[in-house]
Design an enzyme around this catalytic site. Structure first.
Site, PDB file in Angstrom:
ATOM      1  N   LYS A  10       2.716 -11.954 -14.842  1.00  9.41           N
ATOM      2  CA  LYS A  10       3.713 -12.822 -14.365  1.00  9.41           C
ATOM      3  C   LYS A  10       3.283 -13.839 -13.735  1.00  9.41           C
ATOM      4  CE  LYS A  10       7.691 -12.173 -11.154  1.00  9.41           C
ATOM      5  NZ  LYS A  10       8.438 -11.141 -10.339  1.00  9.41           N
ATOM      6  N   ARG A  38       6.047   0.894  -9.370  1.00  6.39           N
ATOM      7  CA  ARG A  38       4.873  -0.220  -8.881  1.00  6.39           C
ATOM      8  C   ARG A  38       4.973   0.027  -7.310  1.00  6.39           C
ATOM      9  NH1 ARG A  38       1.943  -4.886 -10.235  1.00  6.39           N
ATOM     10  NH2 ARG A  38       2.020  -6.569  -9.177  1.00  6.39           N
ATOM     11  N   TYR A  64       4.061  -4.582   2.059  1.00  8.57           N
ATOM     12  CA  TYR A  64       3.703  -3.138   2.123  1.00  8.57           C
ATOM     13  C   TYR A  64       2.650  -2.992   3.546  1.00  8.57           C
ATOM     14  CZ  TYR A  64       4.540  -3.430  -2.548  1.00  8.57           C
ATOM     15  OH  TYR A  64       5.087  -3.530  -3.838  1.00  8.57           O
TER      16      TYR A  64
END
Length: 342
Positions: A215, A278, A310
C-alpha cells in the site's frame, strides 16, 4: 464544405483558422439546428485559435483523462466504479458547471445511500479531478471548494487471544489458514490472498511483499514466526504458484458468508472485519512490548502517525512517570483522627 447529410443526420465540414479540416457528426436531423451547431463550432475554433480563448471541457473529458493518467493506481478499479456512479450527476455537465451546489447535492445523496465515510470517497475523487484540471491540465481557472464529512474516529477493534482461537476453530480450512497467517504477520488481506511461493523462504523464515503490491509503495520484509511457518508447511504442495487458494484460485474475497457465520459461532460481533485481524496483530505486539518504531517497520506503514493509534495500548513505559507524584498526594492525605464530624 458546410453541411451534408448521412443516414438522416447532418454532418459538419469546415476548416479551422489554422487550416485543420474538421468533419464530425452534429447528431442532429433538423437542418436549421445543424446549421446553428455548425456556426457555433466555427466561432468556437476562431476564439480558441485566434483569440486564445480556452476550449470548454466537459466532466466526461476530465474523467476519461483521469482514468488514463492514473491507470497505475492501486485503487484504479475503485475510481472507475465511482466515476460510473457519478455519471448520473455529472455526465451531462461542462466542467465549469460542476459548482459547489452540484457537489453538495452529490454529497447529500451519497451520504443517504450509505454513509458519510463512503460519500467522502466520492467527494475526494471529484476534488482530485478538479484540482488536476486546474493545476495540471489548465482547463479551469478556479474550482469550487469540496468539503468532506467529518468522520468519527472509532475505537480500534481487536480480538483477545481466546477470541482469536475460537474464530480460527470455526473458520473453514482455507480461511483459517489465511486468518492465522494474517494474525501472525499483520499482512493486509490482498497481500495474503495473492502471496506466491516465490515470495517465501521457509528455511530462512522470511517472506517479502514487492513495492507494487504494498500500500505504501515500498517493499516489505516479513519475518515469519512459528505460527506463520506452521501455516506455510500445511499449505505446501497444494498449489504450485499461490500459497493460499480455494478450488484452484487465489481467495480474492475473505469477508464472505462463511466468515460471518464463523464470527457468529465464535461469539464475535458481525461488525468485526477481516482488516481488524491486522489491528489485532498490531495490538498484540504493542501490548507485549514491541516499540512503535519497530511496529511501523513490521507493518509496512508509511508514517509514524499511522502506528500512534496503538500507542494507548502501551502505557507500561509511562508508569514510572505517573508514579512521580505519588508522594505529593500522600503528603496531603488527611489524618483520619483529625476528620471533623459532620
Amino acid at each position: 464544405m458546410g453541411l451534408y447529410q448521412r443516414g438522416g443526420v447532418w454532418w459538419v465540414d469546415l476548416t479551422s483558422p489554422d487550416g485543420t479540416r474538421i468533419r464530425r457528426s452534429s447528431g442532429i436531423e433538423d437542418r436549421a439546428l445543424a446549421q446553428e451547431y455548425h456556426d457555433r463550432l466555427k466561432v468556437q475554433y476562431w476564439e480558441e485559435q485566434r483569440l486564445g480563448v480556452k476550449p470548454e471541457r466537459s466532466w466526461k473529458d476530465a474523467a476519461v483523462r483521469w482514468v488514463k493518467e492514473t491507470s497505475d493506481k492501486r485503487s484504479h478499479d475503485k475510481d472507475v466504479a465511482r466515476l460510473r456512479a457519478l455519471d448520473r450527476y455529472l455526465g451531462h455537465l461542462q466542467l465549469k458547471h460542476v459548482t459547489r451546489d452540484v457537489i453538495d447535492r452529490i454529497a447529500d445523496a451519497k451520504a443517504k445511500e450509505s454513509s458519510p465515510s463512503n460519500a467522502n470517497r466520492f467527494l475526494a475523487l471529484i476534488r482530485s479531478i478538479l484540482r488536476r484540471a486546474r493545476d495540471d491540465w489548465e482547463w479551469l481557472e478556479t474550482i469550487p471548494k469540496v468539503r468532506l464529512f467529518r468522520e468519527p474516529k472509532g475505537r480500534i477493534r481487536f480480538l483477545s487471544p481466546e477470541e482469536a482461537r475460537r474464530l480460527l476453530d470455526e473458520l473453514p480450512t482455507h480461511l483459517r489458514d489465511m486468518a492465522q497467517f494474517a494474525l501472525s504477520t499483520g499482512l493486509r488481506q490482498r497481500n495474503v490472498s495473492y502471496l506466491q511461493w516465490e515470495q517465501v523462504d521457509v528455511a530462512r523464515r522470511v517472506a517479502w511483499i514487492h513495492p507494487d503490491e504494498a500500500k505504501a509503495g515500498r517493499a516489505i520484509g516479513v519475518p515469519l514466526n512459528a505460527p506463520a511457518v506452521d501455516v506455510l508447511r500445511r499449505r505446501l504442495g497444494q498449489d504450485a504458484a499461490y500459497v493460499f487458494t480455494y478450488e484452484g484460485k487465489p481467495v480474492a474475497r475473505c469477508s464472505t458468508k462463511a466468515w460471518k457465520l464463523a464470527l457468529a459461532r465464535a461469539g464475535i460481533e458481525r461488525t468485526f472485519r477481516w482488516h481488524d485481524l491486522r489491528h489485532t496483530w498490531a495490538s498484540w505486539h504493542v501490548q507485549n512490548g514491541t516499540p512503535l518504531q519497530e511496529l511501523m517497520e513490521l507493518g509496512g506503514w508509511a508514517s509514524f502517525e499511522m502506528v500512534l493509534r496503538y500507542a494507548h495500548l502501551a502505557a507500561d513505559h509511562l508508569r514510572g512517570a505517573a508514579c512521580r507524584i505519588d508522594g505529593t498526594l500522600a503528603s496531603h492525605t488527611e489524618n483520619p483522627q483529625r476528620v471533623r464530624a459532620v
